[in-house]
Design an enzyme around this catalytic site. Structure first.
Site, short mmCIF file in Angstrom:
data_model
loop_
_atom_site.label_atom_id
_atom_site.label_comp_id
_atom_site.label_asym_id
_atom_site.label_seq_id
_atom_site.Cartn_x
_atom_site.Cartn_y
_atom_site.Cartn_z
CD GLU A 179 4.35 -0.36 13.25
OE1 GLU A 179 3.03 -0.05 13.35
OE2 GLU A 179 4.97 0.18 13.65
CD GLU A 232 8.57 0.59 10.93
OE1 GLU A 232 9.35 0.44 10.21
OE2 GLU A 232 7.42 0.38 10.45
CB CYS A 250 -1.96 0.39 8.43
SG CYS A 250 -0.74 1.21 8.28
CG ASN A 300 -0.36 -0.02 2.41
OD1 ASN A 300 0.82 -0.46 2.64
ND2 ASN A 300 -1.03 0.67 3.49
#
Ligand code: ADP
Length: 477
Positions: A246, A458, A280, A148
């Protein structure tokens, strides 16, 4: 058609190619991309292992120069790479170019971080002894990315891995190898020594699994589905390796009676539907207090009428296609499930056709949903959102937090009191006030809690936590 090969030990290799197809127009083949085998993955891991001793001791100027050169080339080619991104993934050209610029900025940030590596010097509790605390690279890092964000996610994993002196085996998502191939090509030409960065495009079950099963991979950073994340976790525990996950989200966006209606609607439409809802951090639960509920739903309907759903590369398109047939089926299945569960499909939700064959879906808005319905609990990963009516702020907060996930959480309100309380009490890694739940900066931490994420954050300075290991050295003076 040119075959885009894998990069193993500094050589471009591979003969078999798979077509990379444009979801806006399935007649448009972007190129052929090699499929690595499990043996290729093993060769890539061996190359990364062999390259580690030298790269881990490389000079900071060398790392800085390679990352900076990469940043400059990505930004100089933003229109071309942004177009490639939109063509292979289906987000609009503006979104594709924006994501490409962000990838360039991430490389630039970590080029700078390479020059800012530092440790601490601390006196021991024992007189005459000095203590140095330093960060060292972890070793061979496995990078597994989803489809994505075809350029930003590879950038935010590859750049810090290299910056801190690790070597890399990188497996991008099968659906979008184009942008990953392009950044590996740029880094290779920027002067990375052989074996420091290896690209193994291919199937998760083959190439990804080979990375999971290797004792020589010291850390794995993964973004993708909950199911695969669990496999990464189990395999990593087995090998006593560091891992970072994630995964999904079911992000809430709360709208309170005192919200500025236009701010709330813009943030909700952006959160729920832009990038075809395939983020997300997208918001799929719109939790709305009863005093503004009807006005909010009506304004959402009006705003949705103005959305142009079409070819991602066409000027004027707001929302591109769904990424592929499998994801489209998942979206329409959930739209049917929502109706069966008793939610009302208030707007959209139809599969539509355009000039070219592609996976076009009108954004769908449900009303009369409850937080217990499957459409409110499971990640759909498409342009589908549900409005949940609540009495007041307290109920809104409780519903917002009543989810297995915890990535991003948003609120629309003009009340300082509620905004402050929400920032403190939202069970999420990221909280947004009067802003969409998606859309984050590149220089600050990204990540969630609960079922969304595992491990350290991150991006930004916080990335150092994952890509380094701490050493404490004692010296008798
Ligand atoms: P999505 O549903 O978003 O495609 P996946 O978790 O299936 O999410 O995919 C995310 C990444 O994980 C992709 O690069 C995919 O190839 C990879 N992957 C899938 N299965 C495995 C596996 N068994 N081991 C390692 N990686 C995998």
């Amino acid at each position: 058609m040119t075959l885009h090969q894998n990069l193993i030990a500094g050589e471009w290799v591979g003969t078999d190619g798979v077509a990379n197809v444009n979801p806006s127009n399935t007649n448009d083949v972007i190129g052929d991309y090699a499929r690595a085998s499990a043996d290729d993955a093993k060769a890539a891991i061996a190359a990364a292992k062999a390259a580690f001793p030298a790269w881990s001791r490389s000079g900071i100027l060398e790392r800085h120069a390679i990352l900076k050169k990469t940043a400059d080339e990505i930004i100089a080619r933003k229109d071309e790479l942004g177009r490639l991104l939109s063509r292979e993934e289906g987000k609009t050209l503006a979104e594709g170019i924006g994501e490409t610029v962000r990838a360039g900025q991430i490389f630039e940030f970590f080029a700078g971080e390479a020059l800012r590596l530092a440790g601490e010097v601390i006196p021991s509790v024992r007189p005459g002894i000095g203590i140095e605390i330093t960060r060292e690279p972890v070793g061979v890092v496995g990078i597994i990315t989803p489809w994505n964000f075809p350029i930003a996610i590879p950038a935010w994993k590859v750049a810090p891995a290299l910056c801190y002196g690790n070597t890399v085996v990188f497996k991008p998502a099968e659906l979008v190898p184009g942008c990953s191939w392009a950044i590996v090509d740029i880094l290779h030409r920027a002067g990375l020594p052989k074996g420091v960065l290896n690209l193994v495009m291919g199937k998760g079950s083959v190439v990804g699994q080979a990375m999971l099963d290797s004792p020589d991979v010291q850390a794995i950073t993964f973004t993708g589905s909950v199911g695969t994340g669990k496999r990464v976790a189990a395999a990593s525990v087995e090998h006593n390796r560091k891992f970072q996950l994630e995964m999904g989200g079911k992000n809430p966006f709360v709208v309170l009676d005192d919200a500025d209606l236009s701010v709330a609607v813009e943030a909700a439409v952006n959160s729920a539907f832009f990038s075809t809802g395939q983020r997300c951090t997208a918001s799929s639960r719109l939790i709305v207090t009863e005093g503004i509920h009807d006005r909010f739903v009506a304004a959402m309907g009006e705003r949705m009428k103005g959305l142009v759903i079409d070819d991602a590369l066409k000027a004027g398109t707001h929302i591109g296609p769904v990424v592929d047939q499998g994801q489209l089926n998942q979206d329409t299945d959930y739209i049917a499930i929502g109706q069966q569960e008793g939610a009302k499909l208030a707007f959209g939700g139809e599969v539509i056709s355009r000039d070219t064959p592609g996976f076009y879906l009108e954004p769908a808005l449900f009303t009369d949903a409850t937080n217990q319905m499957r459409i409110s609990r499971e990640e759909i990963f498409g342009p589908v959102a549900a409005v949940i009516r609540v009495k007041d702020y307290d109920e809104a907060l409780a519903v917002a937090n009543d989810t297995p996930f915890g990535l991003s959480s948003g609120i629309a309100t003009t009340s300082l009191k509620h905004a402050t309380h929400f920032k403190r009490n939202a069970e999420a890694g990221m909280v947004m006030v009067n802003l969409p739940t998606a859309g984050v900066d590149f220089h600050v931490p990204f990540g969630g809690r609960k079922g969304s994420s595992y491990g350290s954050r991150e991006q930004g300075k916080y990335a150092a936590e994952f890509y380094t290991t701490v050493k404490t050295a004692y010296t008798l003076a």
